[in-house]
Design an enzyme around this catalytic site. Structure first.
Site, PDB file in Angstrom:
ATOM      1  N   MET A 194       0.825  -1.200   0.000  1.00 35.49           N
ATOM      2  CA  MET A 194       0.000   0.000   0.000  1.00 35.49           C
ATOM      3  C   MET A 194       0.865   1.258   0.000  1.00 35.49           C
ATOM      4  O   MET A 194       0.685   2.160  -0.802  1.00 35.49           O
ATOM      5  CB  MET A 194      -0.932   0.006   1.220  1.00 35.49           C
ATOM      6  CG  MET A 194      -2.019  -1.044   1.182  1.00 35.49           C
ATOM      7  SD  MET A 194      -3.182  -0.899   2.561  1.00 35.49           S
ATOM      8  CE  MET A 194      -2.388  -1.943   3.777  1.00 35.49           C
ATOM      9  N   THR A 216      -0.739   5.687  12.115  1.00 35.73           N
ATOM     10  CA  THR A 216      -0.023   6.289  13.240  1.00 35.73           C
ATOM     11  C   THR A 216      -0.961   6.602  14.401  1.00 35.73           C
ATOM     12  O   THR A 216      -2.190   6.637  14.240  1.00 35.73           O
ATOM     13  CB  THR A 216       0.659   7.594  12.801  1.00 35.73           C
ATOM     14  OG1 THR A 216      -0.360   8.544  12.435  1.00 35.73           O
ATOM     15  CG2 THR A 216       1.597   7.366  11.631  1.00 35.73           C
ATOM     16  N   GLY A 249      19.198  -0.576  33.519  1.00 38.32           N
ATOM     17  CA  GLY A 249      20.409   0.239  33.525  1.00 38.32           C
ATOM     18  C   GLY A 249      21.196   0.072  32.233  1.00 38.32           C
ATOM     19  O   GLY A 249      20.636  -0.176  31.163  1.00 38.32           O
ATOM     20  N   GLY A 250      22.502   0.198  32.324  1.00 38.92           N
ATOM     21  CA  GLY A 250      23.360   0.117  31.147  1.00 38.92           C
ATOM     22  C   GLY A 250      23.256  -1.203  30.418  1.00 38.92           C
ATOM     23  O   GLY A 250      23.378  -1.248  29.183  1.00 38.92           O
ATOM     24  N   GLU A 310      -6.549  -5.637  11.134  1.00 40.74           N
ATOM     25  CA  GLU A 310      -5.122  -5.322  11.105  1.00 40.74           C
ATOM     26  C   GLU A 310      -4.720  -4.561  12.360  1.00 40.74           C
ATOM     27  O   GLU A 310      -3.689  -4.849  12.982  1.00 40.74           O
ATOM     28  CB  GLU A 310      -4.780  -4.496   9.867  1.00 40.74           C
ATOM     29  CG  GLU A 310      -3.311  -4.102   9.791  1.00 40.74           C
ATOM     30  CD  GLU A 310      -2.971  -3.268   8.573  1.00 40.74           C
ATOM     31  OE1 GLU A 310      -1.828  -2.777   8.494  1.00 40.74           O
ATOM     32  OE2 GLU A 310      -3.849  -3.111   7.690  1.00 40.74           O
ATOM     33  N   ARG A 311      -5.534  -3.600  12.759  1.00 42.88           N
ATOM     34  CA  ARG A 311      -5.197  -2.796  13.934  1.00 42.88           C
ATOM     35  C   ARG A 311      -5.371  -3.590  15.223  1.00 42.88           C
ATOM     36  O   ARG A 311      -4.611  -3.401  16.176  1.00 42.88           O
ATOM     37  CB  ARG A 311      -6.044  -1.519  13.928  1.00 42.88           C
ATOM     38  CG  ARG A 311      -5.559  -0.567  12.850  1.00 42.88           C
ATOM     39  CD  ARG A 311      -6.499   0.551  12.500  1.00 42.88           C
ATOM     40  NE  ARG A 311      -5.864   1.392  11.476  1.00 42.88           N
ATOM     41  CZ  ARG A 311      -6.497   2.305  10.749  1.00 42.88           C
ATOM     42  NH1 ARG A 311      -7.802   2.494  10.919  1.00 42.88           N
ATOM     43  NH2 ARG A 311      -5.845   3.019   9.855  1.00 42.88           N
ATOM     44  N   GLU A 362       3.520   4.173  -0.355  1.00 40.54           N
ATOM     45  CA  GLU A 362       4.407   4.694  -1.384  1.00 40.54           C
ATOM     46  C   GLU A 362       5.259   5.806  -0.783  1.00 40.54           C
ATOM     47  O   GLU A 362       4.932   6.331   0.288  1.00 40.54           O
ATOM     48  CB  GLU A 362       3.598   5.246  -2.562  1.00 40.54           C
ATOM     49  CG  GLU A 362       2.776   4.202  -3.276  1.00 40.54           C
ATOM     50  CD  GLU A 362       1.960   4.765  -4.435  1.00 40.54           C
ATOM     51  OE1 GLU A 362       1.211   3.989  -5.045  1.00 40.54           O
ATOM     52  OE2 GLU A 362       2.088   5.981  -4.719  1.00 40.54           O
ATOM     53  N   GLN A 390      14.945   1.111  31.468  1.00 37.46           N
ATOM     54  CA  GLN A 390      15.555   1.969  32.486  1.00 37.46           C
ATOM     55  C   GLN A 390      15.935   1.169  33.728  1.00 37.46           C
ATOM     56  O   GLN A 390      17.004   1.378  34.314  1.00 37.46           O
ATOM     57  CB  GLN A 390      14.583   3.093  32.865  1.00 37.46           C
ATOM     58  CG  GLN A 390      15.159   4.136  33.800  1.00 37.46           C
ATOM     59  CD  GLN A 390      16.153   5.056  33.117  1.00 37.46           C
ATOM     60  OE1 GLN A 390      16.205   5.114  31.901  1.00 37.46           O
ATOM     61  NE2 GLN A 390      16.961   5.758  33.907  1.00 37.46           N
ATOM     62  N   THR A 404       6.465  -4.867   4.419  1.00 33.96           N
ATOM     63  CA  THR A 404       6.805  -5.981   5.297  1.00 33.96           C
ATOM     64  C   THR A 404       6.595  -7.296   4.557  1.00 33.96           C
ATOM     65  O   THR A 404       5.527  -7.537   3.999  1.00 33.96           O
ATOM     66  CB  THR A 404       5.929  -5.944   6.561  1.00 33.96           C
ATOM     67  OG1 THR A 404       6.162  -4.723   7.252  1.00 33.96           O
ATOM     68  CG2 THR A 404       6.247  -7.121   7.470  1.00 33.96           C
TER      69      THR A 404
END
Length: 384
Positions: free
Chosen positions: A126, A367, A341-342, A244-245, A128, A338, A159
Site C-alpha cells: 500500500m 499512526t 540500567g546500562g 489489522e489494527r 508509497e 531503564q 513488510t
C-alpha cells in the site's frame, strides 16, 4: 490476569506453538537478524503445524478456523517466548482475509494451498514514498491493455516484501473526482517480468522481519490476477483495517507483558548496594504501576477480540485499542529498559530488542495521530 476470551482448545494450541518456537525458532534469532529475514524452512515447518493457514478452509490444507482467536494465540506466544516469526502476521492476519473474502474460486484454488503450507508467502503493498496513511493519494498506476492490465510505480516499507511470492498491490486504475474511487487490487507474482525488489531497509528494530521497496516497470498483470472488482479497493481496505489494527494491539499488549516478565526476572537477581534491585521501593512502585496499566490494556484487548469474533468491532473501537496498547507498549518497554540500567542498552539483553521493536507499533497500521483523528470523529466536536 485471568482471561475469559480463550477456551481449552486455545490453551492446548498455545502450548504447541510455544514448543515449536522454543525448539525451532528462538535459538536461531541471531541468525535471522543477521540475514534480515526468517528462513523459509521455518514458514514451511510452521505450515505443517497449521500455524500459517489457520483461517484457510480445510479443503485447501488450512485449519478452517472462522474466527481470529487462534491467530491471536500465535501472536501472543511469539511475544511470551521472546521470539520472532518475521512477517508471518502480515501473511496470516492481513493478506489472508483479503484472499478469503475477495478471491474467485479459481484464484482460491491457485493460491490458498501454498499459502496454508508456507510455500507461498504473501505481502500487501500500500505505502508509497508519497502516500503513507493517505491511501487515497496512491499514484502507482494500473492501466488496461486489451484483456490484461499493466502496472507501473513503486512501493516502500513493505513488510515481507523481500520474500513474498504473491504481493497484493494497491494501484490507481482510474482518475476520479473522489480520490477514494478508482483504486484496484492486483496480485503480482514474484516471477512476473518487470517486478523487482530493492535491498533490505536498515531499520531501528524488527531486524528479522524483511522490509523493502518494490518496483513495477510495465508489469503485465493478467485479468485473472485482479482481486475483487476494479475500482473498489478503498472499500476493501477499509473493511479489513479493524482486524489489522487489532492484530497490532494484540502484539503490543503481549510484548508489554513479556517486557514486564523479563524485567521482574532481572530485578530479582540484579544486586546493587548489597541487595537486589527488586527490593527497592522505587523498583516495586514502577513495576506495580506498569502491571496495573498492563491489566487495563489486557481488558481492552480482550473486549476487542470478543467483539471482533462477533463481527462487531468497528473502526473507531479498533483505533482506540490500537492507540492505547501501542502507546502503553512504548511506555512499558522504556521503563523496563531503564530498570535494566546500562545492560538494558546492549543487544544481548532481550529488553534492548524489545525496546527497538516497540517503536514502530505507533507508526504502522496507522499512526497514533491517525488513530486519534478516527476517534475524534466519533465525538461530534465540529459544529453542524
Amino acid at each position: 490476569m485471568e482471561r475469559d476470551v480463550y477456551q481449552d482448545e486455545h490453551s492446548d494450541f498455545a502450548e504447541s506453538v510455544s514448543a515449536f518456537l522454543r525448539q525451532d525458532v528462538t535459538p536461531r534469532i541471531g541468525e535471522f537478524e543477521k540475514a534480515g529475514m526468517i528462513d523459509r524452512d521455518v514458514y514451511r515447518a510452521a505450515g505443517k503445524l497449521g500455524i500459517v493457514g489457520l483461517q484457510i478452509p480445510e479443503e485447501y490444507g488450512g485449519g478452517g478456523q472462522d474466527g481470529f482467536l487462534f491467530n491471536c494465540v500465535v501472536t501472543e506466544q511469539i511475544a511470551y517466548e521472546r521470539s520472532t516469526m518475521g512477517s508471518l502476521r502480515v501473511h496470516t492476519d492481513v493478506v489472508t482475509p483479503y484472499i478469503l473474502s475477495l478471491a474467485t474460486p479459481e484464484q482460491r484454488r491457485r493460491w490458498l494451498p501454498g499459502m496454508a503450507s508456507g510455500d507461498l508467502m504473501t505481502s500487501i503493498a500500500m505505502t508509497e514514498p508519497g502516500a503513507g496513511s493517505d491511501l487515497a493519494g496512491i499514484r502507482t498506476s494500473l492501466e488496461r491493455r486489451g484483456t490484461d492490465w499493466v502496472l507501473n510505480g513503486s512501493k516502500t516499507f513493505i513488510t515481507g516484501g523481500a520474500q513474498s511470492d504473491l504481493v497484493i498491490v494497491v494501484a490507481r486504475s482510474e482518475a476520479t473526482e473522489n480520490r477514494r474511487d478508482g483504486l484496484t487490487l492486483a496480485v503480482v507474482e514474484a516471477s512476473m517480468t518487470g517486478f523487482s525488489r530493492g535491498g533490505p531497509l536498515e531499520k531501528l528494530g524488527l531486524k528479522a522481519q524483511d522490509t523493502t521497496e518494490l518496483y513495477f516497470d510495465d508489469v503485465t498483470v493478467p485479468a485473472e490476477n485482479v482481486l475483487g472488482e476494479p475500482g473498489r479497493a478503498f472499500t476493501y481496505l477499509s473493511a479489513h483495517l479493524a482486524q489489522e489494527r487489532l492484530s497490532i494491539a494484540v502484539n503490543s499488549q503481549a510484548q508489554a507483558l513479556a517486557a514486564l516478565a523479563v524485567t521482574c526476572e532481572y530485578v530479582r537477581g540484579r544486586k546493587v548496594f548489597g541487595t537486589t534491585l527488586g527490593s527497592f521501593q522505587n523498583t516495586k512502585f514502577v513495576l506495580a504501576d506498569l502491571a496495573t496499566q498492563a491489566s487495563a490494556g489486557q481488558a481492552l484487548v480482550d473486549r476487542a477480540m470478543v467483539r471482533h469474533e462477533r463481527g462487531r468491532l468497528d473502526p473507531a473501537e479498533a483505533a482506540k485499542v490500537k492507540l492505547f496498547c501501542t502507546e502503553l507498549h512504548g511506555k512499558i518497554v522504556d521503563a523496563c529498559l531503564q530498570l535494566h540500567g546500562g545492560y538494558g542498552y546492549t543487544w544481548e539483553q532481550d529488553i534492548c530488542r524489545m525496546y527497538a521493536d516497540a517503536r514502530v507499533a505507533r507508526i504502522y497500521g496507522g499512526t497514533s495521530e491517525v488513530m486519534k483523528g478516527i476517534v475524534a470523529r466519533t465525538l461530534d466536536l465540529v459544529d453542524r
